[in-house]
Enzyme design. Sequence first.
Site, PDB file in Angstrom:
ATOM      1  N   LYS A  53       0.841  -1.200   0.000  1.00 20.88           N
ATOM      2  CA  LYS A  53       0.000   0.000   0.000  1.00 20.88           C
ATOM      3  C   LYS A  53       0.879   1.255   0.000  1.00 20.88           C
ATOM      4  O   LYS A  53       0.603   2.210  -0.723  1.00 20.88           O
ATOM      5  CB  LYS A  53      -0.943  -0.008   1.213  1.00 20.88           C
ATOM      6  CG  LYS A  53      -2.018  -1.079   1.127  1.00 20.88           C
ATOM      7  CD  LYS A  53      -2.772  -1.290   2.439  1.00 20.88           C
ATOM      8  CE  LYS A  53      -3.754  -2.462   2.339  1.00 20.88           C
ATOM      9  NZ  LYS A  53      -4.451  -2.756   3.604  1.00 20.88           N
ATOM     10  N   GLN A  97      -4.314  -1.689   9.863  1.00 22.22           N
ATOM     11  CA  GLN A  97      -4.251  -3.002   9.234  1.00 22.22           C
ATOM     12  C   GLN A  97      -4.778  -4.079  10.188  1.00 22.22           C
ATOM     13  O   GLN A  97      -4.398  -4.127  11.353  1.00 22.22           O
ATOM     14  CB  GLN A  97      -2.801  -3.305   8.810  1.00 22.22           C
ATOM     15  CG  GLN A  97      -2.639  -4.551   7.956  1.00 22.22           C
ATOM     16  CD  GLN A  97      -3.326  -4.456   6.596  1.00 22.22           C
ATOM     17  OE1 GLN A  97      -3.457  -3.377   6.021  1.00 22.22           O
ATOM     18  NE2 GLN A  97      -3.784  -5.579   6.088  1.00 22.22           N
ATOM     19  N   ASP A 120     -10.895   2.451   4.606  1.00 22.79           N
ATOM     20  CA  ASP A 120     -11.314   1.065   4.364  1.00 22.79           C
ATOM     21  C   ASP A 120     -12.828   0.922   4.242  1.00 22.79           C
ATOM     22  O   ASP A 120     -13.327  -0.105   3.809  1.00 22.79           O
ATOM     23  CB  ASP A 120     -10.883   0.178   5.549  1.00 22.79           C
ATOM     24  CG  ASP A 120      -9.474  -0.361   5.406  1.00 22.79           C
ATOM     25  OD1 ASP A 120      -9.093  -0.736   4.284  1.00 22.79           O
ATOM     26  OD2 ASP A 120      -8.758  -0.410   6.428  1.00 22.79           O
TER      27      ASP A 120
END
Length: 297
Positions: A53, A97, A120
């Site tokens: 990412k 994460q 997200d």
Amino acid sequence: MVAKILSGREISAKVRQELKEKVTKLKAKGLAPGLAMVRVGEDPASVSYVKQKGKTTEELGIYSETVVLPEETSEEKLLATIAELNNDPRFHGILVQLPLPRHISQDRVINAIDPMKDADCFHPVNVGRLLIGDPYLLPCTPHGVQQILIRSGYSPEGKHVVICGRSNLNGKPLFAILVQKRAGANATVTVCHTGTKNLPEITRSADILVAAMGSPKFIKANMVKEGAVVIDVGVNRIEDATKKSGFRLIGDTDFEALKEKVEAITPVPGGVGPMTVTMLMWNTIMAAETQTGITVG
Ligand code: GUN
């Protein structure tokens, strides 16, 4: 008939090019989109995902920073870190994460992220907005699946889409996206799971079959209709001594057998995976535009 291979890598490259041009234009207007990533501990898959990412933000000209906290970090410390990032105007997107160490509540952490910065789209406010048909951002992997379908000429509109798997990460939000009354969606969606009876009968009725149950090679050739379009969301690590990493990735479908029968199928790796990262960049840019009111259309 041998199936068309839907390369998420190629589609991703195209979307990333579009996003890169958008970032250049935004920067010319004084807006530099920024993404903050938080990783707790050293889970090898998480290390690899966050690195990927970060690399992609660089490619696209997005500003990013990664906060790495040790495995034993307290929930309080993690929540304080998120509060700082919420208040830092350099970051328009924040992601933590997953999975987190067991002593930390995933729900409390997700709830602590400012919904406007929720890159997200995991925050209950954003999940709720999606479900009522007023989405802010879209969750990355399901949005990537939708983009693969649309950009490959297989619009889900009016089709019977069967999703195998009901996770909060993939199955449920993909249902919410594809059932929306709008272009590129408007599908009839069936969600199958471990409680489903007559699974093969249902999967064989799919025009578009999405495998997202996290079970290696679960979908066999006798479970798909001839001419169906198959999207494989599975990422299962299988030991492989011939690889430098010691493992390789396989999907939730029996790819080799299915490709002799179906119209089109995504490979693993190189299918849905690259799209997830790309849609995260998309969300960071969208969030930056919404928060600042600076847009390039
Ligand atoms: N872990 C596995 N997939 C994801 C994802 O899309 N986002 C985050 N934050 N963690 C993950």
